[in-house]
Design an enzyme around this catalytic site. Structure first.
Site, short mmCIF file in Angstrom:
data_model
loop_
_atom_site.label_atom_id
_atom_site.label_comp_id
_atom_site.label_asym_id
_atom_site.label_seq_id
_atom_site.Cartn_x
_atom_site.Cartn_y
_atom_site.Cartn_z
CG HIS A 139 -3.06 2.61 -1.69
ND1 HIS A 139 -3.06 2.50 -0.32
CD2 HIS A 139 -4.16 1.92 -2.12
CE1 HIS A 139 -4.10 1.77 0.07
NE2 HIS A 139 -4.77 1.40 -1.00
CD GLN A 162 -2.47 -1.29 2.68
OE1 GLN A 162 -3.42 -0.63 3.05
NE2 GLN A 162 -1.88 -2.18 3.45
P1 OAD Z 1 -1.44 2.77 9.10
O1 OAD Z 1 -0.77 4.01 9.59
O2 OAD Z 1 -2.93 2.73 9.14
O3 OAD Z 1 -0.92 1.52 9.92
C1 OAD Z 1 0.45 1.34 10.16
C2 OAD Z 1 0.69 0.04 10.89
O4 OAD Z 1 2.09 -0.11 11.02
C3 OAD Z 1 0.08 -0.02 12.30
O5 OAD Z 1 -0.59 -1.26 12.49
C4 OAD Z 1 1.32 0.07 13.20
O6 OAD Z 1 1.18 -0.64 14.44
C5 OAD Z 1 2.37 -0.59 12.33
N1 OAD Z 1 3.77 -0.22 12.64
C6 OAD Z 1 4.25 0.90 13.22
N2 OAD Z 1 5.60 0.85 13.32
C7 OAD Z 1 5.99 -0.33 12.77
C8 OAD Z 1 7.24 -0.98 12.55
N3 OAD Z 1 8.41 -0.42 12.91
N4 OAD Z 1 7.24 -2.20 11.96
C9 OAD Z 1 6.07 -2.79 11.57
N5 OAD Z 1 4.87 -2.23 11.75
C10 OAD Z 1 4.82 -1.02 12.34
O7 OAD Z 1 -0.89 2.52 7.61
P2 OAD Z 1 -1.48 1.61 6.45
O8 OAD Z 1 -2.25 0.46 6.98
O9 OAD Z 1 -0.37 1.35 5.51
O10 OAD Z 1 -3.47 5.32 1.57
O11 OAD Z 1 -2.49 2.63 5.76
C11 OAD Z 1 -3.19 2.22 4.61
C12 OAD Z 1 -3.45 3.39 3.70
O12 OAD Z 1 -4.04 4.47 4.42
C13 OAD Z 1 -2.19 4.02 3.11
O13 OAD Z 1 -1.72 3.34 1.98
C14 OAD Z 1 -2.65 5.41 2.75
C15 OAD Z 1 -3.44 5.72 3.99
O14 OAD Z 1 -4.47 6.63 3.87
C16 OAD Z 1 -3.64 6.40 0.78
O15 OAD Z 1 -3.20 7.50 1.04
C17 OAD Z 1 -4.42 6.11 -0.47
#
Ligand code: OAD
Length: 236
Positions: free
Chosen positions: A108, A90
Site C-alpha cells: 500500500h 500492508q
Molecule cells: P485493521 O485495522 O483492519 O486490522 C488490524 C488487525 O490488527 C486486527 O485484526 C486487530 O485485531 C489486530 N491487532 C490489534 N492489535 C494487535 C497487536 N498488538 N498485535 C497483533 N495484532 C493486533 O488493519 P489492516 O488489516 O492492516 O490501507 O488494514 C488493511 C488496510 O486498510 C491498511 O493497509 C489501510 C487500511 O485502509 C490503506 O489505507 C490503503
C-alpha cells in the site's frame, strides 16, 4: 551443495505496528473512526481535496519518526539468520526495514516517499523524506510539474506490488499472517496463493475471518508475544 533455506513469508497489517504506538484502522478508536476514510485515503478524496490528504499524511509521517520497531518486528527480522524471509506488508511505515528486514514488499505504498500525481511510479519524481524534512507544504510540485502526492496506494487505485507478492506467497514453505483484519482486497486474497499443505500461522489477539479454508494455527496474542510463540513452534 548448499541446501536452500525454508522460505517464510509474512503478511503483516496494522496490528504489527500497534505495539510501536501506531493506531490500527478498524479496532475501536482506530484511524478510520477518527477520519473519513474515503476523504483521506481514496483517489476521489485526493482529487477533491489534495490539501486535506497532504496534511493527513504529513501527520502520519511526523508520528512515524517518533516511533521505533517493536520486538515483534525485530523477531521477524531475526529469522533471516536461518530462513529465507519475505515480508509482505500492508503497512506504509518503515518499521520492518528499521528492525532489519531486508526483503520487504509494501503493498500500500510508503509513507516516507512522495511522488508525482501524474505518474506515481516515475522514480525520477520520487523523494524520500526524513526526520528533519517530513512535511510537504500543500501545493508543492513534483519534478514533472504535477502536484506532489503521498506515495500511498489510495482506495480505487491498482496495487502494483500484488503480482510479486502473490508469487512469494506461492513459494512459501510457511505463511505467517500478523495483525491484519483481512478486510482489504486484493491483499486479503493473497492467502489463495498458498500451496496445499503449507502451514499457516495467524498472530492476532482477535478472531480473524480468513477467506479460504487453510491449515491455520491461530496464535491468539499480540505481535511480539505471538512471534515468541511462533519461534518456539517452528524453531529458529
Ligand atoms: P485493521 O485495522 O483492519 O486490522 C488490524 C488487525 O490488527 C486486527 O485484526 C486487530 O485485531 C489486530 N491487532 C490489534 N492489535 C494487535 C497487536 N498488538 N498485535 C497483533 N495484532 C493486533 O488493519 P489492516 O488489516 O492492516 O490501507 O488494514 C488493511 C488496510 O486498510 C491498511 O493497509 C489501510 C487500511 O485502509 C490503506 O489505507 C490503503
Amino acid at each position: 551443495m548448499a541446501v536452500a533455506n525454508k522460505k517464510i513469508v509474512f503478511l503483516t497489517g496494522a496490528g504489527m505496528s500497534a505495539e510501536s504506538g501506531i493506531s490500527t484502522f478498524r479496532d475501536a478508536g482506530g484511524l478510520w473512526e477518527q477520519y473519513p476514510v474515503m476523504q483521506v485515503a481514496s483517489h476521489t478524496g485526493w482529487l477533491q481535496d489534495p490539501e486535506l490528504v497532504t496534511r493527513f499524511y504529513n501527520e502520519r509521517r511526523k508520528q512515524l519518526f517518533d516511533t521505533k520497531p517493536c520486538d515483534g518486528h525485530k523477531l521477524v527480522a531475526g529469522l533471516e539468520q536461518n530462513y529465507d524471509v519475505v515480508v509482505i506488508t500492508q503497512n506504509v511505515d518503515d518499521l520492518h526495514e528499521r528492525a532489519g528486514s531486508t526483503n520487504v514488499i509494501h503493498l500500500h505504498g510508503e509513507l516516507r516517499k512522495v511522488c508525482s500525481s501524474r505518474d506515481v511510479e516515475n522514480p525520477a519524481c520520487w523523494q524520500v523524506l526524513d526526520r528533519n524534512n517530513w512535511e510537504v507544504e500543500p501545493g508543492t510540485k513534483a519534478a514533472d510539474g504535477s502536484l506532489l502526492r503521498p506515495y500511498i496506494v489510495f482506495f480505487e487505485e491498482a496495487v502494483p506490488m500484488i503480482v510479486p507478492a502473490a508469487q512469494q506467497v506461492g513459494e512459501a514453505d510457511v505463511l505467517v499472517i500478523i495483525g491484519t483484519s483481512l478486510n482489504v482486497y486484493p491483499a486479503a486474497g493473497l492467502v489463495n496463493y498458498v500451496r496445499e499443505g503449507v502451514p499457516v500461522y495467524l498472530i492476532d489477539p482477535k478472531e480473524v475471518s480468513v477467506p479460504i479454508d487453510l491449515n491455520i494455527t491461530h496464535i491468539q496474542a499480540g505481535a511480539t508475544e505471538g512471534m515468541e510463540r511462533l519461534i518456539n513452534i517452528i524453531g529458529i
